[in-house]
Write a protein that holds these residues in place. Structure first.
Motif, short mmCIF file in Angstrom:
data_model
loop_
_atom_site.label_atom_id
_atom_site.label_comp_id
_atom_site.label_asym_id
_atom_site.label_seq_id
_atom_site.Cartn_x
_atom_site.Cartn_y
_atom_site.Cartn_z
N SER A 150 33.81 32.77 27.07
CA SER A 150 32.80 32.70 28.13
C SER A 150 32.79 31.31 28.77
O SER A 150 32.68 31.18 29.98
CB SER A 150 31.41 33.08 27.61
OG SER A 150 30.91 32.13 26.72
N LYS A 151 32.96 30.28 27.94
CA LYS A 151 33.02 28.92 28.50
C LYS A 151 34.28 28.73 29.31
O LYS A 151 34.25 28.11 30.39
CB LYS A 151 32.94 27.88 27.38
CG LYS A 151 32.89 26.47 27.93
CD LYS A 151 32.66 25.43 26.87
CE LYS A 151 32.54 24.06 27.53
NZ LYS A 151 32.31 23.01 26.58
N ILE A 202 24.51 32.05 33.22
CA ILE A 202 25.80 32.62 33.60
C ILE A 202 26.69 32.77 32.38
O ILE A 202 27.28 33.82 32.16
CB ILE A 202 26.48 31.75 34.69
CG1 ILE A 202 25.64 31.79 35.97
CG2 ILE A 202 27.91 32.21 34.94
CD1 ILE A 202 26.05 30.77 37.01
N ARG A 203 26.76 31.73 31.58
CA ARG A 203 27.60 31.81 30.37
C ARG A 203 27.08 32.87 29.41
O ARG A 203 27.87 33.57 28.77
CB ARG A 203 27.72 30.44 29.71
CG ARG A 203 28.69 29.57 30.48
CD ARG A 203 29.11 28.29 29.82
NE ARG A 203 29.16 28.28 28.40
CZ ARG A 203 28.91 27.19 27.67
NH1 ARG A 203 28.61 26.05 28.26
NH2 ARG A 203 28.99 27.22 26.37
N TYR A 232 41.16 37.20 31.22
CA TYR A 232 40.31 38.09 30.43
C TYR A 232 40.86 39.51 30.52
O TYR A 232 40.99 40.06 31.62
CB TYR A 232 38.87 38.00 30.96
CG TYR A 232 37.89 38.94 30.32
CD1 TYR A 232 37.70 38.94 28.94
CD2 TYR A 232 37.13 39.80 31.08
CE1 TYR A 232 36.79 39.80 28.35
CE2 TYR A 232 36.21 40.66 30.51
CZ TYR A 232 36.05 40.64 29.15
OH TYR A 232 35.14 41.50 28.57
N GLU A 233 41.15 40.09 29.37
CA GLU A 233 41.86 41.37 29.33
C GLU A 233 41.11 42.53 29.99
O GLU A 233 41.74 43.49 30.42
CB GLU A 233 42.21 41.73 27.88
CG GLU A 233 41.00 41.98 27.00
CD GLU A 233 41.38 42.30 25.57
OE1 GLU A 233 42.17 43.23 25.34
OE2 GLU A 233 40.88 41.59 24.67
N PHE A 234 39.79 42.46 30.07
CA PHE A 234 39.03 43.56 30.68
C PHE A 234 38.76 43.31 32.17
O PHE A 234 38.12 44.12 32.83
CB PHE A 234 37.74 43.83 29.91
CG PHE A 234 38.01 44.31 28.51
CD1 PHE A 234 38.39 45.62 28.29
CD2 PHE A 234 37.95 43.44 27.44
CE1 PHE A 234 38.68 46.07 27.00
CE2 PHE A 234 38.23 43.87 26.15
CZ PHE A 234 38.60 45.18 25.93
N GLY A 235 39.22 42.19 32.67
CA GLY A 235 39.17 41.91 34.10
C GLY A 235 37.77 41.71 34.66
O GLY A 235 36.85 41.30 33.96
N SER A 236 37.66 42.02 35.94
CA SER A 236 36.40 41.80 36.64
C SER A 236 36.23 42.84 37.74
O SER A 236 37.19 43.49 38.15
CB SER A 236 36.36 40.39 37.25
OG SER A 236 37.41 40.24 38.17
#
Length: 160
Positions: free
Chosen positions: A36-37, A59-60, A112-116
């Motif tokens: 997350s950071k 946000i974090r 990030y493997e799950f994307g956005s």
């Protein structure tokens, strides 16, 4: 995990661990906190942001929740509900802004493997009420913008 009457309950200690706010400690305890950071730090660079957000930990923490749930990071943006150009339709400025959003999405997706996912709220109602634009003007702009947004595989929703 504490068991009571056949149901799963989380212990007080576990609950406090999971809901505690993230802090700016030097050594982050879990891989989720580190990720997350990392995502947050990637998005606050000058390439994507003019200034650091005011609510950093909020946000974090939100990133933490999505990562913990193995869900895509969800970015929501407000999009103006009318266009001041001569014909009132989407133009190169809109395309360039969407490209910038795509760059942000790609930055997350590569880390990030799950994307956005990017969601845009089209502020037509605001422009009708506050800026005295006609309903027709907002629809005209929305209809010209929607194909551009869909080209980037983003979602857009009107407020009215």
């Amino acid at each position: 995990m504490v068991m009571k009457k056949g149901k799963n309950y989380i212990s007080k200690e576990e609950l406090l661990y999971y809901i505690r706010p993230l802090t700016d400690i030097k050594v982050l305890k879990s891989p989720i906190e580190r990720k997350s950071k990392e995502l947050y730090n990637a998005l606050i660079t000058n390439k994507y942001s003019r200034a650091e957000p005011a609510k950093i930990l909020d946000i974090r923490n939100k990133f933490y929740c999505w990562i913990n749930a193995s869900e895509p990071i969800k970015l929501i943006g407000l999009w103006g509900g009318s266009k001041e150009s001569e014909n009132g339709t989407a133009d190169n400025a809109d395309a360039e802004t969407l490209e910038h959003l795509a760059d942000i999405k790609n930055e997350i997706d590569k880390r990030y493997e799950f994307g956005s996912k990017i969601y845009l709220l089209f502020c037509d109602l605001h422009h009708i009420i506050s800026n005295k634009k006609s309903f027709e003007e907002t629809i005209h702009y929305y209809e010209s913008l929607k194909p551009l947004v869909e080209k980037f595989n983003f979602k857009i929703s009107k407020l009215h």
